[in-house]
Write an enzyme that holds these catalytic residues in place. Structure first.
Site, PDB file in Angstrom:
ATOM      1  CB  CYS A  52      -0.840  -0.074   1.213  1.00  0.00           C
ATOM      2  SG  CYS A  52      -0.062  -0.025   2.754  1.00  0.00           S
ATOM      3  N   GLY A  56      -2.909   4.187  -3.034  1.00  0.00           N
ATOM      4  CA  GLY A  56      -4.061   3.270  -2.796  1.00  0.00           C
ATOM      5  C   GLY A  56      -3.483   1.994  -2.525  1.00  0.00           C
ATOM      6  CD  GLU A  57      -5.885  -1.937  -0.587  1.00  0.00           C
ATOM      7  OE1 GLU A  57      -6.378  -2.762  -1.321  1.00  0.00           O
ATOM      8  OE2 GLU A  57      -6.473  -1.811   0.694  1.00  0.00           O
ATOM      9  CG  ASP A 163       9.200   9.209  -3.632  1.00  0.00           C
ATOM     10  OD1 ASP A 163       9.588   9.529  -2.642  1.00  0.00           O
ATOM     11  OD2 ASP A 163       8.344   8.614  -4.289  1.00  0.00           O
TER      12      ASP A 163
END
Length: 421
Positions: A52, A56-57, A163
């Site tokens: 997750c 979302g997942e 990131d």
């Protein structure tokens, strides 16, 4: 995968047209048989939850045509800060290159947008845990040489990554020819630094919201400055030292509020001399950080110079680029068991490595994506554990320091005491 997020208005413009994936995508995008089996596209069956994040997942999936396991990334259509469509577009921009796994499908799936991804091996954070939270200089240099090339390739496509964290760099699946390659994943926070219309570099700005993971982000990001290529490379440098030391001086700081905590992290980074951060390690580590921190906002980094810093150190130490990382020979947990990493795995010559890790500017365009799953799957079919639990959309702007990820390891919190080789 928690990380600070920029305001939605600052995201690159999204196309309103949903891009089509590979063959068969013009057919119905999802289906639910009477048995309750959820499908994505014509041939991908959705299984149990395996991860997750802010999007979302992540679910395990299976290609019913080829019988191969895949990962399926699901994001609610009504997400407050949608990023999956944008991430898919960035992977189309990136095309095919080493360390960029494939995307097999993108399209709607009921109340969700779905992207079908290639399964990869564990992340560097998982492997760091497996190796008692310290990597040898040889392993860090093999990682660093590859990741400088990964970032150079991303930048060559007019994107900045924003990131950097160990959870976003994965090895290939065991038994796969790419098992020793470090892959870069998750472009949900990426941004075009060259305006696609004007073809000019984005302007320098200040008072920007934090984007990235506070532990690794650049000092200028803490100061609210717009990110550019230099910031990706500085964040990599912080991650390299994290691997060598076992922790960073700005970890574990306490504060009453998140804002105060991130302020403390930034202050500690600025006040920690590079010589202290890199003490007891080769001078090249400090040279790398000094160089990237001195880069101008608009400046193109000299990637060859940075790569050569580490390749020359690597040669001077007498290392062989045989992909014999610290985790080779250890048992690597997967969703369905453990995999022994054979220390006699196929070695690749230094020459072939050097050729492969130079970014190619003439790669054919091919839809690519990444998976934040870890490990590989065996012949047992775990798809019966399908869950229909709803996905909760994340906040539009989120700032989290700790590098969190969804993995197959049970993490042990350890004291943030630096380890020296």
């Amino acid at each position: 995968m928690d990380h600070p997020r920029e305001k939605e208005a600052d995201r690159p413009v999204r196309s309103s047209k949903v891009p089509q994936g590979r063959s068969g995508h013009s057919r119905p995008s999802s289906s639910s048989a009477s048995s309750g089996v959820l499908m994505v596209g014509p041939n991908f069956r959705v299984g149990k939850k395996i991860g997750c994040g802010n999007f979302g997942e992540l679910k395990l999936g299976k290609n019913l045509y080829t019988n191969e396991y895949v990962a399926i990334k699901l994001e609610p259509v009504k997400s407050r800060a949608p990023q999956l469509h944008l991430e898919y577009r960035f992977y189309k921009t990136l095309g095919s290159a080493d360390g960029l796994p494939q995307v097999f499908y993108f399209g709607p799936c009921g109340k969700y947008n779905a992207m079908v991804l290639e399964l990869l091996g564990p992340s560097l954070e998982d492997l760091f845990d497996l190796c008692d939270r310290t990597f040898s200089l040889k392993t860090v240099l093999m990682i660093a040489i590859q990741l400088i090339s990964r970032m150079e390739y991303v930048h060559s496509k007019n994107l900045i990554y924003r990131d950097v964290k160990p959870e976003n760099f994965l090895i290939g699946r065991q038994g796969n020819k790419k098992e020793h390659i470090i892959h870069i994943i998750d472009f949900g926070l990426a941004k075009e630094y060259i305006d696609p219309e004007t073809k000019k570099h984005i302007p320098y700005r200040e008072h920007k919201s934090l984007t990235g993971t506070a532990r690794y982000m650049s000092i200028n990001t803490h100061l609210g400055k717009e990110q550019s290529r230099r910031d990706d490379l500085e964040a990599l440098g912080h991650m390299f030292m994290y691997f060598l030391r076992g922790s960073l001086p700005w970890q574990g700081l306490k504060a009453d509020t998140l804002k105060e905590r991130y302020q403390k992290i930034g202050d500690t980074k600025r006040n920690t001399p590079i010589e202290v951060l890199c003490e007891n390690f080769p001078e090249e580590m400090a040279t790398y950080l000094r160089y990237v921190r001195r880069l101008d906002f608009f400046e193109k980094p000299d990637y060859d110079y940075l790569r050569n810093l580490f390749t020359e150190l690597f040669d001077r130490k007498g290392y062989a680029f045989d992909y014999s990382y610290d985790w080779v020979g250890r048992q690597i947990p997967t969703p369905v068991g453990t995999v022994h990493v054979d220390s006699g795995a196929s070695a690749i010559t230094r020459e072939s490595h050097a050729h492969r890790d130079r970014p190619s500017q003439h790669q054919p365009l091919r839809n690519q994506v990444v998976s934040s799953t870890n490990g590989e799957l065996n012949a047992d079919d775990p798809l019966a554990a399908h869950s229909n639990a709803p996905i909760t959309a994340q906040a539009e702007v989120e700032v989290v320091d700790e590098a969190k990820c969804c993995c197959f390891f049970k993490r042990k919190r350890k004291k943030n005491t630096p380890r020296h080789k």
